[in-house]
Scaffold this motif. Structure first.
Motif, PDB file in Angstrom:
ATOM      1  N   GLU A 397      39.590  34.997  47.263  1.00  0.00           N
ATOM      2  CA  GLU A 397      40.593  36.012  47.630  1.00  0.00           C
ATOM      3  C   GLU A 397      40.386  36.512  49.051  1.00  0.00           C
ATOM      4  OE1 GLU A 397      40.250  39.103  44.658  1.00  0.00           O
ATOM      5  OE2 GLU A 397      40.765  37.615  43.121  1.00  0.00           O
ATOM      6  N   ASN A 400      41.276  33.818  51.556  1.00  0.00           N
ATOM      7  CA  ASN A 400      42.726  33.714  51.601  1.00  0.00           C
ATOM      8  C   ASN A 400      43.323  34.837  52.432  1.00  0.00           C
ATOM      9  OD1 ASN A 400      44.395  31.670  50.373  1.00  0.00           O
ATOM     10  ND2 ASN A 400      43.265  32.076  48.480  1.00  0.00           N
ATOM     11  N   HIS A 401      42.821  36.019  52.216  1.00  0.00           N
ATOM     12  CA  HIS A 401      43.283  37.192  52.944  1.00  0.00           C
ATOM     13  C   HIS A 401      43.016  37.054  54.442  1.00  0.00           C
ATOM     14  CE1 HIS A 401      44.436  41.379  53.318  1.00  0.00           C
ATOM     15  NE2 HIS A 401      43.383  41.565  54.103  1.00  0.00           N
ATOM     16  N   ARG A 404      45.412  34.617  55.985  1.00  0.00           N
ATOM     17  CA  ARG A 404      46.808  35.075  56.086  1.00  0.00           C
ATOM     18  C   ARG A 404      47.029  36.067  57.224  1.00  0.00           C
ATOM     19  NH1 ARG A 404      46.917  35.128  50.371  1.00  0.00           N
ATOM     20  NH2 ARG A 404      46.424  37.347  50.365  1.00  0.00           N
ATOM     21  N   ARG A 405      45.942  36.699  57.691  1.00  0.00           N
ATOM     22  CA  ARG A 405      46.116  37.731  58.709  1.00  0.00           C
ATOM     23  C   ARG A 405      46.694  37.143  59.996  1.00  0.00           C
ATOM     24  NH1 ARG A 405      40.914  40.813  60.063  1.00  0.00           N
ATOM     25  NH2 ARG A 405      40.727  38.733  60.927  1.00  0.00           N
TER      26      ARG A 405
END
Ligand code: PMP
Length: 405
Positions: A397, A400-401, A404-405
């Motif tokens: 997670e 992934n975060h 994505r930023r």
């Protein structure tokens, strides 16, 4: 797997139960060092609280107890790795010191100019530099076994490298950078055709897969206590008795002698011959307790659980856009090295730490193996049996975060 209850196991490890930056600690730096169960912490504390003495058995009661504890741990190590005799178990500070011991004693005595030492490209610097040093001194040469794109040994190339000049082969059983488990049993058999001696670096294997040195037919087997839930400052060199007999001592001093005169000193028998000075007695006791702990859970159970966790972690990580997993061997321990396409490793490491997740970033003392894959470093989560699927989910997670930023 059946009989394996990770929630119960986690209760044995006090360090795991804390928050880092307000988040529960996720310890994914097991390839660097492992955490210690209470039974190990207590065994060390108990030793110092009740039995502490130097090891000179005859002198007094505490000396006898300390000697028994120290030698008792040696017997546990013998059993754990399946050695024939405790005289084949030498205490050292760790894998690094152990490999240096073998290179500086066996290597210095037996290597001749033109002899070849075979290493794999996956080796830790501790299994490269000591051999370079002695090769330089003795005029021997180093040959390097390559790997394929998954990070697996190319056996045909290994076979081709072996020959009548091969004097010594030194291989890791599991790579700390890529996680690859090497087929060392087969590799040892091939080396024996040329009568080469073989050392196995067990730093990344002993805590994760069952090992039996006699079944492997390893001449030397080396590992560090701190990677198998024991204290730092203690490690082991296993060596076949007949080889230890032929090797000169390494360091001189007390304990390694039988008789000292200025004209001549008579050395002790192995293992004392290689244990000059006061050893890490309390840490040896801690190692014995750690091996008891691992034996109770069972390495078969551990290997099965970690294998499932590694497969799960691999699945979760390869699904992340822009993530490149490095080291995708069929047979591997729980090392999940990767890089992200748009962020430096160190920055990712810091972001993970902010979320309580401890991983190592950098070259992990195995530069040649990473350069084979065109990188200077990786982000390296590494697993142990107290890790969970939930922790892997959290890792995935957060990455992934970050992506994505
Ligand atoms: N060999 C391997 C494969 C390792 O992973 C390590 C530790 N990272 C070492 C050798 C060196 O062990 P130590 O630092 O405990 O001496």
């Amino acid at each position: 797997p059946e009989g394996f209850d990770v929630a119960t196991i986690r209760k044995d490890f006090p360090v795991l139960h804390q928050n880092i930056h307000g988040k529960p600690l996720v310890w994914f730096d097991n390839a660097a060092t492992t955490q210690k169960p209470l039974s190990v912490i207590n065994a060390v504390a108990q030793f110092y609280a009740t039995d502490n003495s130097n090891i000179h058995r005859g002198a007094h009661t505490l000396a006898a107890r300390a000697t028994d504890a120290y030698e008792g741990a040696r017997e546990k190590i013998r059993q754990f790795i399946g050695a024939a005799s405790t005289s084949e178990i030498i205490y050292v500070r760790g894998t690094t010191e152990g490999i240096n011991l073998v290179a500086q004693t066996w290597g210095r005595k037996f290597l001749q100019p033109g002899d070849e030492i075979v290493l794999s490209i996956l080796e830790h610097h501790a299994n490269i530099v000591p051999w370079q040093m002695v090769a330089h001194e003795r005029g021997a040469r180093i040959k390097v076994v390559p790997v394929n794109d998954r990070g697996e040994i190319i056996m045909e190339e290994y076979t081709k490298l072996l020959g009548p000049r091969t004097k010594f082969v030194s291989l890791t059983q599991a790579s700390n950078g890529l996680g690859t488990i090497l087929p060392v049993r087969e590799m040892i058999q091939l080396a024996k055709r040329f009568d080469a001696k073989v050392l196995i670096d067990g730093a990344q294997s002993v805590a994760h897969i069952p090992v039996n040195v006699q079944d492997l037919d390893a001449d030397f087997f080396v590992f560090s206590g701190h990677k198998i839930f024991a204290p730092t400052g203690i490690g082991v060199v296993y060596g076949k008795r007949e080889l230890l007999e032929l090797m000169p001592p390494w360091q001189g001093g007390g304990n390694m002698i039988q008789d000292v005169r200025f004209e001549e000193t008579v050395y002790n028998e192995p293992p004392a011959k290689f244990e000059a000075g006061t050893p890490s007695i309390g840490d040896a006791v801690g190692l014995g307790a750690a091996l008891d702990y691992v034996r109770k859970i069972g390495l078969d159970n551990i290997a099965r659980y970690e294998h499932e966790l590694t497969e799960y972690g691999t699945e979760r990580l390869i699904g992340i856009p822009g993530l490149r997993l490095i080291g995708t061997a069929q047979n591997k321990v729980g090392v999940l090295s990767f890089v992200l396409n748009n962020l430096p490793n160190e920055e990712v490491g810091k972001l993970l730490d902010q979320e309580g997740i401890a991983v190592r970033t950098g070259h992990h003392c195995t530069q040649p193996s990473l350069r084979r894959f065109g990188v200077e470093g990786t982000i390296r989560p590494s697993l142990a049996f107290y890790n969970t699927r939930e922790e892997i989910d959290r890792l995935a997670e957060v990455i992934n975060h970050i992506q994505r930023r």
